[in-house]
Design an enzyme around this catalytic site. Structure first.
Site, short mmCIF file in Angstrom:
data_model
loop_
_atom_site.label_atom_id
_atom_site.label_comp_id
_atom_site.label_asym_id
_atom_site.label_seq_id
_atom_site.Cartn_x
_atom_site.Cartn_y
_atom_site.Cartn_z
N HIS A 14 0.84 -1.19 0.00
CA HIS A 14 0.00 0.00 0.00
C HIS A 14 0.88 1.25 0.00
O HIS A 14 1.93 1.28 0.63
CB HIS A 14 -0.95 0.02 1.20
CG HIS A 14 -0.28 -0.14 2.52
ND1 HIS A 14 0.20 -1.35 2.98
CD2 HIS A 14 -0.01 0.76 3.50
CE1 HIS A 14 0.74 -1.19 4.17
NE2 HIS A 14 0.63 0.08 4.51
N CYS A 43 9.80 19.00 14.47
CA CYS A 43 8.62 19.54 13.82
C CYS A 43 8.78 19.48 12.31
O CYS A 43 9.80 19.90 11.75
CB CYS A 43 8.40 20.99 14.26
SG CYS A 43 7.04 21.81 13.37
N CYS A 94 8.77 23.66 11.05
CA CYS A 94 9.78 24.64 11.43
C CYS A 94 11.12 24.04 11.81
O CYS A 94 12.11 24.76 11.95
CB CYS A 94 9.27 25.51 12.57
SG CYS A 94 9.16 24.66 14.18
N HIS A 141 2.64 21.87 20.02
CA HIS A 141 3.30 22.67 18.99
C HIS A 141 2.67 22.42 17.62
O HIS A 141 2.48 23.36 16.83
CB HIS A 141 4.79 22.33 18.96
CG HIS A 141 5.56 23.06 17.90
ND1 HIS A 141 5.95 24.37 18.03
CD2 HIS A 141 5.99 22.65 16.68
CE1 HIS A 141 6.60 24.74 16.95
NE2 HIS A 141 6.65 23.72 16.10
N GLU A 173 1.29 25.02 14.75
CA GLU A 173 1.79 24.99 13.38
C GLU A 173 0.65 24.77 12.39
O GLU A 173 0.64 25.36 11.30
CB GLU A 173 2.85 23.90 13.22
CG GLU A 173 4.15 24.17 13.93
CD GLU A 173 4.98 25.26 13.24
OE1 GLU A 173 4.43 26.04 12.44
OE2 GLU A 173 6.18 25.34 13.50
#
Length: 283
Positions: free
Chosen positions: A198, A255, A258, A272, A276
């Site tokens: 998949h 992240c 960022c 966070h 974002e």
């Protein structure tokens, strides 16, 4: 290559529990009341008539090993009208039952000669790889259109286009809005959790309550997630290495947007990611 052990909630929900997490859920924001051709395609299909259903139809799981649940979608896509988006003679496109982002689809090949193979092996077949790339590109366009339907009402880049749409301006005369296609990622996991091949078609935002632990996040935000365009892999490619990929899963959190590092602080990462996501959807 040995496969990493997975929790049944890691990537896709078995057919029995699906139905409430798909792309047809009510979108948020000012665009929520609008419909278009893509919305119609993404919407759940009418349930099959009873005489077409079997004991395992209508979203009920087939008996047997959980990791083999994808075969039901490949062999009997008509039994899952709420999960299946599109069926061709070559592939089935479904909603991931445990989506790890705002839009998360799975592309399943229907070729028995390939769907039991590990991606590293299956994608050595260049003709098969070319077919899957074409099908994945088409699926990515659908995913981008769905992402636009859900989020463009928040986007500064789409403000002029949305206002023109509200005024009834013909489609061909609309100003350009935000391009959501670059926000869609196409790839596979180095150690797939399910038995059948998949390909993930997923928006990059990782905004989902189904992202519950380290593996959920790192499996999409480290080299453990291998872009389809990276195939075929050379025999000595580091992406084939079990030790390398297991190390990716255990890395500290970073992240996706960022680059800020969070170490092992998953709860802090999740907070966070909410911030974002709010900033990202407003671009």
């Amino acid at each position: 290559m040995a496969e990493a052990a997975e929790n049944p909630e890691d990537f896709i929900e078995p057919p029995a529990a699906q139905g409430s997490h798909g792309l047809h859920e009510t979108p948020v924001g000012p665009q929520s009341k609008k419909r278009n051709a893509f919305a119609e395609l993404m919407a759940p299909k009418p349930k099959a008539a009873k005489h077409h259903q079997t004991k395992n139809s209508g979203g009920k799981p087939a008996k047997g090993k959980w990791s083999g649940a994808l075969l039901e979608y490949i062999d009997h896509p008509n039994r899952f009208p709420e999960q299946v988006i599109r069926v061709t003679d070559k592939t089935v496109l479904i909603r991931d039952g445990f989506p790890k982002a705002t839009v998360h689809l799975l592309l399943l090949p229907r070729s028995p000669a390939h769907y039991d193979l590990h991606p590293h092996e299956a994608f050595q077949d260049k003709d098969f790889l070319a077919m899957m790339r074409d099908e994945a590109a088409s699926a990515a366009r659908l995913a981008a259109a769905e992402l636009e339907r859900k989020l463009s009402g928040f986007s500064a880049s789409s403000k002029a286009r949305n206002e023109a749409m509200d005024k009834g301006i013909p489609f061909d005369d609309l100003p350009k809005g935000r391009d959501y296609l670059p926000e869609i990622r196409i790839g596979v996991h180095a150690h797939p959790s399910m038995d059948h091949l998949h390909v993930h078609i997923i928006s990059r935002d990782m905004h989902s309550d189904k992202v519950k632990h380290r593996k959920h996040y790192n499996s999409f935000n480290t080299p453990f997630f291998i872009p389809l365009d990276a195939y075929p892999l050379a025999e000595d490619d580091e992406l084939r290495s079990t030790s390398f990929q297991n190390a990716n899963l255990s890395k500290g959190f970073v992240c996706w947007r960022c680059g800020k590092e969070f170490g092992n602080k998953f709860a802090e990462l999740k907070r966070h990611l909410e911030t974002e996501f709010e900033d990202w959807k407003k671009e």
